[in-house]
Structures are given as structure tokens and as C-alpha cells.
Design an enzyme around this catalytic site. Structure first.
Site, mmCIF file in Angstrom:
data_model
loop_
_atom_site.group_PDB
_atom_site.id
_atom_site.type_symbol
_atom_site.label_atom_id
_atom_site.label_comp_id
_atom_site.label_asym_id
_atom_site.label_seq_id
_atom_site.Cartn_x
_atom_site.Cartn_y
_atom_site.Cartn_z
ATOM 1 N N ARG A 36 6.993 10.487 -3.665
ATOM 2 C CA ARG A 36 6.036 11.273 -2.905
ATOM 3 C C ARG A 36 6.374 12.747 -3.051
ATOM 4 O O ARG A 36 7.540 13.143 -3.016
ATOM 5 C CB ARG A 36 6.011 10.866 -1.424
ATOM 6 C CG ARG A 36 5.361 9.504 -1.158
ATOM 7 C CD ARG A 36 3.886 9.509 -1.519
ATOM 8 N NE ARG A 36 3.210 8.233 -1.262
ATOM 9 C CZ ARG A 36 3.070 7.267 -2.151
ATOM 10 N NH1 ARG A 36 3.571 7.406 -3.361
ATOM 11 N NH2 ARG A 36 2.432 6.158 -1.842
ATOM 12 N N HIS B 292 -1.219 11.324 -9.834
ATOM 13 C CA HIS B 292 -0.859 10.182 -8.989
ATOM 14 C C HIS B 292 -1.513 8.899 -9.522
ATOM 15 O O HIS B 292 -2.036 8.079 -8.767
ATOM 16 C CB HIS B 292 -1.268 10.428 -7.531
ATOM 17 C CG HIS B 292 -0.419 9.666 -6.565
ATOM 18 N ND1 HIS B 292 -0.142 10.124 -5.288
ATOM 19 C CD2 HIS B 292 0.220 8.486 -6.658
ATOM 20 C CE1 HIS B 292 0.621 9.256 -4.651
ATOM 21 N NE2 HIS B 292 0.851 8.245 -5.476
ATOM 22 N N GLU C 230 -2.196 17.108 -2.834
ATOM 23 C CA GLU C 230 -2.982 16.338 -3.793
ATOM 24 C C GLU C 230 -4.440 16.292 -3.343
ATOM 25 O O GLU C 230 -4.699 15.977 -2.183
ATOM 26 C CB GLU C 230 -2.410 14.919 -3.933
ATOM 27 C CG GLU C 230 -0.995 14.896 -4.524
ATOM 28 C CD GLU C 230 -0.441 13.488 -4.676
ATOM 29 O OE1 GLU C 230 -1.207 12.515 -4.479
ATOM 30 O OE2 GLU C 230 0.742 13.344 -4.969
#
Length: 348
Positions: A261, A309, A290
Site C-alpha cells: 500500500r 495498482h 490513487e
């Protein structure tokens, strides 16, 4: 025989739904694909953002979820929809999420203590170990073999011989040795790397990991690591763990990979270390914000590989999630503990 209503609330291939129907005769698997957003790509659990149900479809979906005892997927992958599902279905007892980071979705859903006690929620932790570990090795190899220089020389049409480094004999520090970290260690050891791990519990022997150390020793461990792979989830304990001081202690020329993360890392300190050349490069599947803002320097640094991601996404993802769900359904019917159940104190 009273059957257990299992509602598919996330896009899923019909053949995988059929596989779920064969798990046990006590399961009543309910799947109405026209009520779910069409996937944009294989194993897309959010679905087409332009999808909208008609009022009639909304009523059908409400009735479908309201009758669930078991739910596959969080509707639209939104925390507020998880809260809606829990409160719409009084008989709901088990939710199988499709994300490894479902703990944070549960946290943001702000369920009550009674709701958290009533409904067991399992993440897809471990399902993504193979693609994430492979992506980590891609990052390590890219910088060990000089990908930034290869790109630059190709643009300049420049041809000259030079040596590169090898992974063999180098030390890899894996920060977070769960299912993903173990797969990273397995692949790294196949390349001849010495693997050291950071884990909350250190009283076990793990394959392909030479030694385990507590997080308190992280700053000391990074000094000797030629490469560092971070697999950590975001919790109160991991937030900001890779801070400026830790990055400052890293070995000059180290390679940094983050498949955990983004908020585990001080991103500004990481950028400074990449700009200065202290770090050879960083492969980042995750970032602090993000989507990554257009003004972020990470877009422009040639010693950075960015993935939006998506490193965990695979053609085989839904198959693996269904395998996990299948085992959890059997456990649920037996009254056994579920695999990858979210800890609602740490939300992990």
C-alpha cells in the site's frame, strides 16, 4: 433440507458460478448477471462505471441481496454498499470479498459492533501472490539489468558495451512475509538471492527465508539489503512505516519495490532518494494517492516503473478467488473458521 442462499453480487463468469453450484446441495446459488455491471476486463469486480440499473432492476437487486445469507463480492466494490448490504439483508452471515485489501473497505463501511459480530467478512488475501511476486521480480530485474539506460540508449540510437549487476548473491529484504512475501521469497531464492524477512511474529521457520526479524529492526536491516520488497497492508501499525529516516538508512544503489500500500511509504522521501541517485530505482504498483496526480514527479523519473495498482490482476484471478470461496463455503457449512477472515480490530 433448508438451503443457504448465496448471492453473487460481483461480476463473475457463468462457468465459475456453475462451479460454485456444485460445491454442496445445501447451497442455493443465486446469480442474475443483468443486475451486475459488465466487466471491462477479465476479473473486473467493479465493472463498467457507466452501468446503471433501471428502477425495476434496482428493486430486483434489493430483493436479491435482502435474501442473502452469503454474499460473493461487495457491490460496486464500495464501502458504503457493503454497509447497505449488511443492513439490507438481516440474515446475512458471511461476505466473501474479492480484494486482498478488504479490511480497509470494512473500516470505511463504519459497521456497528453488532453488525461486525453478525457478519463474517473474508478478504481475498493470498489469491494474488503469484502475479504480485512475478511483478516484484520484474522490478528487480529491470533495474539490475539497467532498463532505464536501455530505454535512454534506444532513444539516442546509442550502442556501447557495459556490464550489469546480478541478483545472485544479493540480499533481498521482504517487508511483510505473508502469502505474497513467501512467493516473492521463493522466486528470489530461485535467482540465488539471500532472503531476509520482516514479520510481526518471528518464532517460525519459513521456506526460502533465511531469517525473520521484527519491524523494530527495519532500519538496521535496510542497510545491508540490495533490494527491498514491501508487501504490507495498510493498518495503524504500518502507516508511514517506511519513513524518511528508514529510506535514508537504505544501501546506496538499492532497488525498492512496493506491491503493498502506498501510504506505508513516505513518498516525498522516496522521491528525494530516487532523484539523488541514492536508490537505483523503484517499481511501484501503489502510490500515496490513487490515481497518481498528474503533477507527481514519479511520472517523470526515469528510474521509476509505475503500475496503476494492477499488478495483482490476472486472467486467473477469478478462478483463484472462487477456489478460496469454495473452501470457505465448505468451512461455513461445517461451522469452521473461515480463511482470510478480516480482523475487525486491525482491519486486516
Amino acid at each position: 433440507m433448508e438451503r443457504v442462499p448465496v448471492v453473487i453480487a460481483s461480476p463473475l463468469e457463468a462457468e465459475l458460478v456453475d462451479r460454485l453450484r456444485k460445491v454442496d446441495d445445501r447451497l442455493d446459488v443465486r446469480f442474475e448477471p443483468d443486475l451486475l455491471p459488465p466487466p471491462r476486463y477479465p476479473s473486473d469486480h467493479h465493472g463498467d462505471e457507466s452501468f446503471a440499473r433501471t428502477p425495476e432492476q434496482d428493486e430486483r437487486f434489493d430483493r436479491l441481496v435482502a435474501g442473502a445469507e452469503v454474499l460473493f463480492g461487495i457491490p460496486e466494490e464500495l464501502p458504503e454498499r457493503l454497509a447497505w448490504a449488511v443492513r439490507t439483508a438481516p440474515g446475512l452471515r458471511f461476505v466473501q470479498a474479492t480484494s486482498a485489501g478488504a479490511g480497509q473497505q470494512v473500516r470505511r463501511a463504519e459497521l456497528t459492533a453488532e453488525e461486525l459480530e453478525r457478519v463474517a467478512i473474508s478478504s481475498a488475501s493470498g489469491v494474488h501472490a503469484v502475479p504480485l511476486a512475478e511483478w516484484s521480480m520484474f522490478g528487480l530485474l529491470a533495474f539490475a539489468k539497467g532498463l532505464p539506460r536501455l530505454r535512454r540508449d534506444a532513444v539516442d540510437r546509442y550502442w556501447a558495451h557495459y556490464p550489469t549487476t546480478e541478483l545472485r548473491g544479493q540480499t533481498l529484504l521482504v517487508v511483510g512475509v505473508g502469502a505474497i512475501g513467501l512467493e516473492v521469497a521463493r522466486l528470489a531464492s530461485a535467482f540465488g538471492m539471500r532472503v531476509v524477512g520482516v514479520k510481526r511474529t518471528t518464532d517460525e521457520q519459513l521456506p526460502h527465508v533465511e531469517s525473520l526479524h521484527p519491524p523494530e529492526q527495519l532500519r538496521e536491516l535496510v542497510r545491508d539489503a540490495h533490494a527491498i520488497v514491501v508487501t504490507l497492508p495498510l493498518t495503524d501499525e504500518t502507516r508511514g512505516l517506511i519513513d524518511r529516516e528508514t529510506i535514508g538508512q537504505m544501501r546506496d544503489g538499492a532497488i525498492f519495490v512496493n506491491i503493498g500500500r502506498g501510504r506505508v511509504v513516505d513518498e516525498e522521501a522516496l522521491i528525494d532518494a530516487l532523484r539523488s541517485g541514492k536508490l537505483a530505482g523503484a517499481a511501484l504498483d501503489v502510490t500515496y494517492k490513487e490515481p497518481l496526480p498528474p503533477e507527481s514527479p514519479l511520472w517523470e523519473l526515469e528510474n521509476v516503473i509505475l503500475s496503476p495498482h494492477t499488478a495483482a490482476l490476472s486472467w486467473h484471478e477469478n478462478e483463484r478467488i472462487v477456489e478460496l470461496f469454495t473452501e470457505n463455503l465448505r468451512r461455513y457449512l461445517r461451522g469452521d473458521e473461515l480463511l482470510s477472515r478480516v480482523d475487525t480490530s486491525a482491519f486486516y
